[in-house]
Design an enzyme around this catalytic site. Structure first.
Site, PDB file in Angstrom:
ATOM      1  N   GLU A   1      -6.957   4.854   7.854  1.00 57.43           N
ATOM      2  CA  GLU A   1      -6.722   6.464   7.362  1.00 57.43           C
ATOM      3  C   GLU A   1      -7.718   6.911   6.630  1.00 57.43           C
ATOM      4  OE1 GLU A   1      -3.180   5.877   5.738  1.00 57.43           O
ATOM      5  OE2 GLU A   1      -2.150   5.003   7.873  1.00 57.43           O
TER       6      GLU A   1
ATOM      7  N   GLY B   1       2.520   2.505  10.963  1.00 55.69           N
ATOM      8  CA  GLY B   1       3.135   3.223  10.607  1.00 55.69           C
ATOM      9  C   GLY B   1       4.300   4.559  11.439  1.00 55.69           C
TER      10      GLY B   1
ATOM     11  N   ASN C   1       0.885  -1.495   0.387  1.00 54.07           N
ATOM     12  CA  ASN C   1      -0.174   0.073  -0.702  1.00 54.07           C
ATOM     13  C   ASN C   1       0.885   1.481   0.016  1.00 54.07           C
ATOM     14  OD1 ASN C   1      -2.136   2.050   0.326  1.00 54.07           O
ATOM     15  ND2 ASN C   1      -2.387   0.934   2.724  1.00 54.07           N
ATOM     16  N   TRP C   2       1.135   1.571  -1.118  1.00 59.85           N
ATOM     17  CA  TRP C   2       2.055   3.079  -1.533  1.00 59.85           C
ATOM     18  C   TRP C   2       1.409   4.076  -1.006  1.00 59.85           C
ATOM     19  CZ3 TRP C   2       3.756   2.538  -7.216  1.00 59.85           C
ATOM     20  CH2 TRP C   2       4.227   1.418  -7.287  1.00 59.85           C
ATOM     21  N   LYS C   3       0.172   4.262  -0.428  1.00 61.29           N
ATOM     22  CA  LYS C   3      -0.528   5.411   0.765  1.00 61.29           C
ATOM     23  C   LYS C   3      -0.527   6.367  -0.818  1.00 61.29           C
ATOM     24  CE  LYS C   3       0.073   2.792   4.787  1.00 61.29           C
ATOM     25  NZ  LYS C   3       0.133   3.359   6.035  1.00 61.29           N
TER      26      LYS C   3
ATOM     27  N   GLU D   1      -5.303  -4.641  10.467  1.00 66.80           N
ATOM     28  CA  GLU D   1      -4.510  -2.959  10.480  1.00 66.80           C
ATOM     29  C   GLU D   1      -4.945  -3.223  11.970  1.00 66.80           C
ATOM     30  OE1 GLU D   1      -2.145  -2.506   6.810  1.00 66.80           O
ATOM     31  OE2 GLU D   1      -4.165  -1.031   7.068  1.00 66.80           O
TER      32      GLU D   1
ATOM     33  N   SER E   1       3.336  -1.939  10.407  1.00 68.58           N
ATOM     34  CA  SER E   1       4.906  -1.355  10.889  1.00 68.58           C
ATOM     35  C   SER E   1       5.630  -3.437  10.281  1.00 68.58           C
ATOM     36  CB  SER E   1       4.726  -1.723  12.166  1.00 68.58           C
ATOM     37  OG  SER E   1       4.673  -0.187  12.626  1.00 68.58           O
TER      38      SER E   1
ATOM     39  N   GLY F   1       2.520  -1.428   4.326  1.00 65.30           N
ATOM     40  CA  GLY F   1       2.558  -0.189   3.927  1.00 65.30           C
ATOM     41  C   GLY F   1       3.778   0.585   3.246  1.00 65.30           C
ATOM     42  N   GLY F   2       4.501   1.394   4.316  1.00 67.62           N
ATOM     43  CA  GLY F   2       6.344   1.545   4.528  1.00 67.62           C
ATOM     44  C   GLY F   2       6.880   0.676   3.966  1.00 67.62           C
TER      45      GLY F   2
ATOM     46  N   HIS G   1      -9.607   1.554   4.898  1.00 68.36           N
ATOM     47  CA  HIS G   1      -7.847   1.137   5.410  1.00 68.36           C
ATOM     48  C   HIS G   1      -8.315   1.826   6.874  1.00 68.36           C
ATOM     49  CE1 HIS G   1      -4.464   2.501   6.240  1.00 68.36           C
ATOM     50  NE2 HIS G   1      -3.915   1.356   5.398  1.00 68.36           N
TER      51      HIS G   1
END
Ligand code: PGA
Length: 249
Positions: free
Chosen positions: A96, A172, A9-11, A166, A212, A233-234, A94
């Protein structure tokens, strides 16, 4: 046997050129993965990345879609538009999106239906915030997210859903859920699916862990019987790390 999966998930990261470069690097390095591999990119990358991924085992996801089919909704991107790029998955729910863009279970229900109606497979995220975990009501929270947005679906449609647990406090933050915490929730989610759709559907449902998850802790998380892979993600923004996570699955 249910599908094992590693999804990125590049966001809101990487401009188009950077995204194209990362997708190219991944394509060049993912040949016969032992699990399904998906990358979720911003809308503007989709058409270009779809072109790059032709002939690759890597599938493409959007990170969102509109809750309306079409029309005067300035700035929105419909599920039909997403599908027309060649993307085959859509990340929905998600935290966010829920937190910053006020997406409710009802709005997400609409999005899920539109995604399915346009042939997209939702990767549907659920998870509790820190206060909810501290109050030990994570199970109730996740249950109501599933019931509110997914459990109205027919069995056929539900089978197209990939779930992602999640915990919001882990996203993150570097605070990964322990493998035992992840396993507990995944097993609970699977029990809810079994209650609603029966044991066979529950056994076939892919449940990813996200929050994470990285190249250092992925193997330990994936070793748990109900953790079928990760939503990353990251660590999905760095080819080397994402490839190591795929290898861990
Ligand atoms: P993270 O994000 O891996 O950076 O914690 C996961 C996600 O939000 O999907």
């Amino acid at each position: 046997m249910r599908t094992k999966m590693v999804a990125g998930n590049w966001k809101m990261n990487k401009n188009l050129q950077e995204g194209v470069a990362l997708a190219t690097e991944l394509k060049n390095n993912v040949h016969n993965p032992s699990c399904a591999v998906v990358i979720g990119t911003p809308f503007i990358h989709l058409a270009s990345v779809a072109e790059i991924l032709k002939g690759s085992p890597i599938a493409l996801a959007a990170e969102n879609c509109a809750d309306k089919a079409s029309g005067a909704f300035t700035g929105e991107v419909s599920a039909e538009m997403v599908a027309s790029t060649g993307a085959t998955y859509c990340i929905l729910g998600h935290s966010e999106r829920r937190q910053y863009y006020h997406e409710t279970t009802e709005i997400l229900k609409e999005k899920v239906e539109l995604a399915l109606a346009n042939g997209l497979k939702p990767i549907f995220c659920v998870g509790e915030i820190k206060d909810e975990r501290e109050a030990n009501c994570q199970n109730e929270v996740v249950k109501s997210q599933l019931e509110g947005s997914l459990f109205h679906l027919s069995e056929d449609d539900f089978r197209k859903i990939t779930l992602a647990y999640e915990p919001v406090w882990a996203i993150g933050t570097g605070l990964t859920a322990t493998p035992d915490q992840a396993e507990q929730m995944h097993a609970y989610i699977r029990s809810l699916v079994a209650e609603r759709y029966g044991k066979a559907v529950a056994e076939d449902t892919t449940i990813l862990y996200g929050g994470s998850c990285n190249d250092k802790n992925a193997a330990e998380l994936f070793a748990k019987p109900d953790v079928d892979g990760g939503l990353i993600g990251g660590a999905a923004l760095v080819a080397e790390k994402f490839l190591a996570i795929i290898a861990a699955r």
